[in-house]
Write a protein that holds these residues in place. Structure first.
Motif, mmCIF file in Angstrom:
data_model
loop_
_atom_site.group_PDB
_atom_site.id
_atom_site.type_symbol
_atom_site.label_atom_id
_atom_site.label_comp_id
_atom_site.label_asym_id
_atom_site.label_seq_id
_atom_site.Cartn_x
_atom_site.Cartn_y
_atom_site.Cartn_z
ATOM 1 N N LEU A 99 0.652 -1.166 0.037
ATOM 2 C CA LEU A 99 -0.040 0.014 -0.041
ATOM 3 C C LEU A 99 0.932 1.093 0.125
ATOM 4 O O LEU A 99 0.612 2.263 -0.867
ATOM 5 C CB LEU A 99 -0.744 0.110 1.312
ATOM 6 N N LEU A 100 1.997 1.259 0.625
ATOM 7 C CA LEU A 100 2.800 2.398 0.857
ATOM 8 C C LEU A 100 3.574 2.556 -0.366
ATOM 9 O O LEU A 100 3.774 3.766 -0.827
ATOM 10 C CB LEU A 100 3.706 2.240 2.044
ATOM 11 N N ALA A 101 3.866 1.421 -0.840
ATOM 12 C CA ALA A 101 5.020 1.656 -2.243
ATOM 13 C C ALA A 101 3.867 2.034 -3.400
ATOM 14 O O ALA A 101 4.297 2.771 -4.406
ATOM 15 C CB ALA A 101 5.652 0.221 -2.313
ATOM 16 N N ALA B 200 21.625 -10.081 2.466
ATOM 17 C CA ALA B 200 20.294 -9.387 2.536
ATOM 18 C C ALA B 200 19.550 -9.476 1.023
ATOM 19 O O ALA B 200 20.391 -9.133 0.261
ATOM 20 C CB ALA B 200 20.516 -7.698 3.019
ATOM 21 N N ALA B 201 18.320 -9.585 0.888
ATOM 22 C CA ALA B 201 17.698 -9.432 -0.150
ATOM 23 C C ALA B 201 16.582 -8.290 -0.060
ATOM 24 O O ALA B 201 16.200 -8.152 0.959
ATOM 25 C CB ALA B 201 16.679 -10.722 -0.485
ATOM 26 N N VAL B 202 16.798 -7.399 -1.024
ATOM 27 C CA VAL B 202 16.303 -6.079 -0.966
ATOM 28 C C VAL B 202 15.611 -5.878 -2.327
ATOM 29 O O VAL B 202 15.587 -6.057 -3.274
ATOM 30 C CB VAL B 202 17.461 -4.968 -0.667
ATOM 31 N N VAL B 203 14.309 -5.275 -1.791
ATOM 32 C CA VAL B 203 13.333 -4.772 -3.074
ATOM 33 C C VAL B 203 13.459 -3.435 -2.590
ATOM 34 O O VAL B 203 13.124 -2.658 -1.372
ATOM 35 C CB VAL B 203 11.842 -5.132 -2.767
ATOM 36 N N ALA B 204 13.831 -2.629 -3.902
ATOM 37 C CA ALA B 204 13.917 -1.093 -3.796
ATOM 38 C C ALA B 204 13.233 -0.405 -4.897
ATOM 39 O O ALA B 204 12.772 -1.036 -5.836
ATOM 40 C CB ALA B 204 15.519 -0.649 -4.014
ATOM 41 N N ARG B 205 13.084 1.003 -4.637
ATOM 42 C CA ARG B 205 12.241 1.877 -5.747
ATOM 43 C C ARG B 205 12.910 1.936 -6.953
ATOM 44 O O ARG B 205 12.665 2.298 -8.022
ATOM 45 C CB ARG B 205 11.877 3.074 -4.855
#
Length: 494
Positions: free
Chosen positions: A251-253, A440-445
């Motif tokens: 929701l925030l993304a 770390a696995a990261v989802v980024a904008r």
């Protein structure tokens, strides 16, 4: 019509539904947006007809009946669930997306007699009879009178399997309906309560019982997307909304607060997994009128829980036990009697006044988790001097790197503080010298290099807590309950 409540000590789902159908027959109980809806009278009538269909198929009290429905089938699922109980049988909700092997294991483990499934879907199971709810309702006949008592087994719900093979958690009616039938209906500030929990999870079961007992109409949707869920909240002016952290992050993304009116929400509840503090602070801004409440429990512990209304002075706490429940932190390796000192990390245990749950047909596993009404949560944490609980990590997720024991939750909290990070998961990967090191696995904008993230974390974490490896991914793997699957993350990073 006078509202003659079921005394809490006598509550069963059968009695709760009969109570609402008698007192408020035309009130809307459940709405599946764009698909269908149930009034209390309609729910009761359909459940009665479906129970007759179950009896015609030879279902007897105590039989286990699987229920496999996707989100679009919430109304039929609610009817089927209550029909199983009206027949005196035991409901076994299973995830719609469970592969055939898992489905066979779950239904075989509890020796299920049959499986209910939604219209147009392949049941995916051949070891017993299968039927749709509509087919049961069309069978005709009358459901025989069956005495359903609070101490009768009501459901077997299989764990999400984040720490091993799923186990069936058995709950009686007294456990499932604990707190129901009181003089005041829950969430009385709302006309509508919105959620998007998948069927087959503990959170979804809470919503089903909420639909039976609470004041607001429960609304859900056939498929979750951030925009559809925000539009649902706006259209129904939902006063209460429940999400899991993954949904909150989506929701925030998607920046839905900028495109939809969410001002009706007065209570925003997060359940099923710890809510990162940075995500919580963003939700407070996104839902300006809402009290943000974090609920901490498990399939095994329910209805025991801790509840935390967001407090910027305690952003990492999951709260204190309420409604007669208790939380305790015990010395690792002991039972709940070996209480740890305030501030000392140990094993988290919960207890509620309700009849406890147990693992179905597995006394050995039950003995490791259930102890005199206490439930071992499988988490490490500590209590502060005021009794607020802070989680350190899942017991199996603490990473021993060289001489250090590292909390992956603590590292993830720091990663979430980076403004470009949408979501993150930290695990320990093998290392020839240290034993394990962090990854770390990261989802980024947008593009986020490992060097930039590590430089950011260097201002917030000691050197041994900074991930040695950072991989940007499109999405984190999840189990059927929506929780991050750290075993799958580990496979991604090794």
């Amino acid at each position: 019509m006078t509202d003659a409540r079921v005394p809490p000590a006598l509550a069963t789902t059968v009695r709760l539904l009969a109570d609402r159908a008698s007192a408020e027959p035309d009130r809307m109980a459940l709405v599946v947006d764009g698909v269908g809806a149930l009034t209390f009278a309609g729910w009761a009538a359909r459940a009665e007809a479906a129970a007759a269909g179950l009896a015609a198929r030879g279902v007897r009290p105590g039989d286990r009946i699987g229920l496999r429905f996707g989100a679009a089938g919430w109304a039929d699922y609610a009817v089927g669930f209550c029909a199983v109980h009206r027949a005196g049988a035991v409901a076994v909700p299973v995830p719609a997306g469970a592969p055939p092997g898992d489905l066979d294991r779950m239904l075989g483990d509890c020796a299920a007699a049959g499986l209910l499934h939604e219209d147009g879907a392949e049941p995916g199971w051949s070891a017993g009879w299968t039927a749709t709810v509509a087919a049961l309702e069309a069978s005709g006949g009358t459901a025989p009178e069956v005495q359903v008592r609070p101490d009768h087994l009501a459901q077997i719900l299989y764990t999400s399997g984040t720490t091993g093979r799923p186990k069936g958690v058995a709950a009686t009616h007294a456990n499932l309906t604990f707190g129901c039938g009181g003089r005041r209906r829950p969430f009385a500030h709302s006309e509508h309560l919105a959620h998007a929990f998948p069927i087959g999870t503990n959170a979804a079961q809470l919503m089903l019982v909420t639909a039976l007992d609470a004041r607001p109409t429960v609304v859900t949707l056939p498929r979750f997307t951030p925009a559809r869920f925000a539009e649902l909240i706006q259209r129904y002016a939902a006063g209460t909304v429940f999400v899991v952290p993954a949904m909150a992050i989506e929701l925030l993304a998607a920046a839905v607060p900028d495109r939809y009116d969410l001002s009706s929400v007065l209570l925003l509840g997060s359940a099923a997994a710890p809510l990162p503090g940075e995500v919580a602070s963003r939700l407070v801004t996104a839902f300006p009128r809402a009290s943000l409440v974090n609920y901490y429990t498990s399939t095994e512990a329910a209805p025991a829980q801790t509840v935390m209304m967001y407090d910027p002075q305690r952003p990492g706490s999951v709260g204190r036990a309420l409604a007669g429940g208790q939380v305790r932190v015990a010395v690792e390796g002991g039972g709940p009697e070996r209480v740890a000192a305030a501030g000392e990390t140990g094993e988290v245990w919960l207890r509620s006044p309700a009849a406890p749950r147990a693992y179905y047909g597995d006394d050995e596993a039950s003995g490791r988790v259930f102890h005199g009404g206490w439930v071992r949560m499988g988490d490490l944490g500590y209590l502060d001097a005021d009794g607020y609980l802070y989680l350190v990590d899942r017991a199996g997720d603490v990473v021993k790197s060289g001489a250090h024991k590292i909390s992956t939750l603590r590292v993830e909290e720091a990663v979430y503080q980076h403004p470009d990070v949408v979501e993150a998961a930290v695990v320990g990967v093998p290392h020839p010298v240290l034993g394990k090191r962090l990854a770390a696995a990261v989802v980024a904008r947008g593009p986020l290099t490992a060097e930039l993230l590590r430089a950011f974390l260097a201002e917030r974490l000691p050197a041994h807590e900074i991930p040695a490896r950072v991989v940007q991914v499109d999405a984190l793997p999840r189990n059927t309950g929506g929780k991050v699957d750290k075993r799958a993350v580990l496979q991604m990073l090794t």
